[in-house]
Design an enzyme around this catalytic site. Structure first.
Site, PDB file in Angstrom:
ATOM      1  N   THR A 125      -7.111  19.793  27.601  1.00  0.00           N
ATOM      2  CA  THR A 125      -6.973  21.232  27.366  1.00  0.00           C
ATOM      3  C   THR A 125      -5.684  21.484  26.609  1.00  0.00           C
ATOM      4  O   THR A 125      -4.735  20.708  26.719  1.00  0.00           O
ATOM      5  CB  THR A 125      -6.932  22.010  28.714  1.00  0.00           C
ATOM      6  OG1 THR A 125      -6.670  23.399  28.440  1.00  0.00           O
ATOM      7  CG2 THR A 125      -5.844  21.514  29.646  1.00  0.00           C
ATOM      8  N   ASP A 172     -13.943  25.217  30.700  1.00  0.00           N
ATOM      9  CA  ASP A 172     -14.236  26.327  29.809  1.00  0.00           C
ATOM     10  C   ASP A 172     -14.421  27.575  30.661  1.00  0.00           C
ATOM     11  O   ASP A 172     -15.244  27.596  31.577  1.00  0.00           O
ATOM     12  CB  ASP A 172     -15.486  26.057  28.960  1.00  0.00           C
ATOM     13  CG  ASP A 172     -15.498  26.980  27.748  1.00  0.00           C
ATOM     14  OD1 ASP A 172     -14.453  27.078  27.056  1.00  0.00           O
ATOM     15  OD2 ASP A 172     -16.525  27.647  27.502  1.00  0.00           O
TER      16      ASP A 172
HETATM   17  P1  ITT Z   1      -8.698  25.079  26.255  1.00  0.00           P
HETATM   18  O1  ITT Z   1     -10.032  25.473  25.641  1.00  0.00           O
HETATM   19  O2  ITT Z   1      -7.849  24.234  25.382  1.00  0.00           O
HETATM   20  O3  ITT Z   1      -8.866  24.511  27.645  1.00  0.00           O
HETATM   21  P2  ITT Z   1      -8.198  27.944  26.223  1.00  0.00           P
HETATM   22  O4  ITT Z   1      -7.070  28.774  26.752  1.00  0.00           O
HETATM   23  O5  ITT Z   1      -8.642  28.157  24.820  1.00  0.00           O
HETATM   24  O6  ITT Z   1      -7.817  26.414  26.490  1.00  0.00           O
HETATM   25  P3  ITT Z   1     -10.770  28.857  27.295  1.00  0.00           P
HETATM   26  O7  ITT Z   1     -11.511  28.818  26.020  1.00  0.00           O
HETATM   27  O8  ITT Z   1     -11.463  28.363  28.517  1.00  0.00           O
HETATM   28  O9  ITT Z   1      -9.404  28.072  27.227  1.00  0.00           O
HETATM   29  O10 ITT Z   1     -10.209  30.282  27.656  1.00  0.00           O
HETATM   30  C1  ITT Z   1     -10.810  31.467  27.396  1.00  0.00           C
HETATM   31  C2  ITT Z   1      -9.794  32.568  27.417  1.00  0.00           C
HETATM   32  O11 ITT Z   1      -9.703  33.076  28.727  1.00  0.00           O
HETATM   33  C3  ITT Z   1      -8.384  32.197  26.972  1.00  0.00           C
HETATM   34  O12 ITT Z   1      -7.836  33.273  26.246  1.00  0.00           O
HETATM   35  C4  ITT Z   1      -7.650  32.022  28.281  1.00  0.00           C
HETATM   36  O13 ITT Z   1      -6.284  32.368  28.172  1.00  0.00           O
HETATM   37  C5  ITT Z   1      -8.380  32.988  29.178  1.00  0.00           C
HETATM   38  N1  ITT Z   1      -8.401  32.505  30.543  1.00  0.00           N
HETATM   39  C6  ITT Z   1      -8.969  31.341  31.000  1.00  0.00           C
HETATM   40  N2  ITT Z   1      -8.750  31.212  32.318  1.00  0.00           N
HETATM   41  C7  ITT Z   1      -8.057  32.310  32.703  1.00  0.00           C
HETATM   42  C8  ITT Z   1      -7.517  32.742  33.906  1.00  0.00           C
HETATM   43  O14 ITT Z   1      -7.607  32.030  35.014  1.00  0.00           O
HETATM   44  N3  ITT Z   1      -6.872  33.913  33.930  1.00  0.00           N
HETATM   45  C9  ITT Z   1      -6.746  34.661  32.823  1.00  0.00           C
HETATM   46  N4  ITT Z   1      -7.193  34.316  31.637  1.00  0.00           N
HETATM   47  C10 ITT Z   1      -7.840  33.142  31.558  1.00  0.00           C
END
Ligand code: ITT
Length: 184
Positions: free
Chosen positions: A8, A66
């Protein structure tokens, strides 16, 4: 302690997963190699493809996460596009889209993908129901945390342990941990 590579780019996820999994004797180590993110309407195929791709690339067992915020009044938007929407619109403009909206229900989902090289991936999903707050509150957490509330409090207002006891990530990782404990 068993150590699993967590692919990630998001160090907040690693920290949360590290906290949650430490209780079952697992440590996680971040790897930033990335993986191709499929354009899909669901999180599962994105996590599945990513886990398999990263396991083969690193020749190691890996996990990916994800996650997405599904807002009821917006037809599930931003869902699997949450990262892109967070980067382009951000919390304040999502709150604007929700102005005057009485149905504020939303669900945060997390899908953990786990894979060993050359094998099929396993998926573990978790979700938490909550509401989009009327305004951004709290400075804890990351991403959508200041606008996503559970029981009247945003994740941003909670201390890390509180969020980690009820979050979508906790729900998914608990299933993953249980499965690992069974000897996988
Ligand atoms: P990776 O894909 O590299 O793991 P990312 O931050 O791009 O990192 P995601 O596509 O899963 O990961 O994230 C979707 C969005 O939702 C992203 O903007 C995150 O910051 C947000 N997000 C994910 N988990 C969250 C949480 O627990 N609380 C708040 N926002 C979250």
């Amino acid at each position: 302690m068993r150590k699993i590579i967590f692919v990630t780019g998001n160090p907040h996820k690693v920290r949360e997963a590290g906290d949650i999994l430490s209780h079952v004797g697992i440590t996680v180590e971040q790897n930033n190699c990335g993986y191709p993110e499929l354009q899909e309407n669901e999180l599962e195929p994105i996590a599945s493809f990513g886990a398999r791709w990263a396991a083969d690339k690193l020749d190691s067992e890996v996990m990916v996460d994800d996650s997405g915020l599904f807002i009821g009044a917006l037809g599930g938007f931003p869902g699997p596009y949450s990262a892109y929407v967070f980067d382009t619109l951000g919390n304040e403009r999502i709150l604007k889209l929700m102005e005057g909206e009485t149905n504020r229900r939303a669900v945060f989902k997390c899908v953990i993908g786990y894979c060993r090289p050359g094998e099929e991936p396993y998926l573990f999903s978790g979700e938490v129901a909550g509401e989009i707050a009327n305004e951004s509150r709290g400075s804890g957490g990351f991403g959508y945390d200041p606008i996503f509330a559970v029981g009247g409090m945003t994740f941003g207002e909670m201390v890390e342990e509180e969020k980690n006891r009820l979050s979508h990530r906790y729900a998914a990782l608990s299933k993953f941990a249980l499965w690992l404990k069974k000897g996988h």
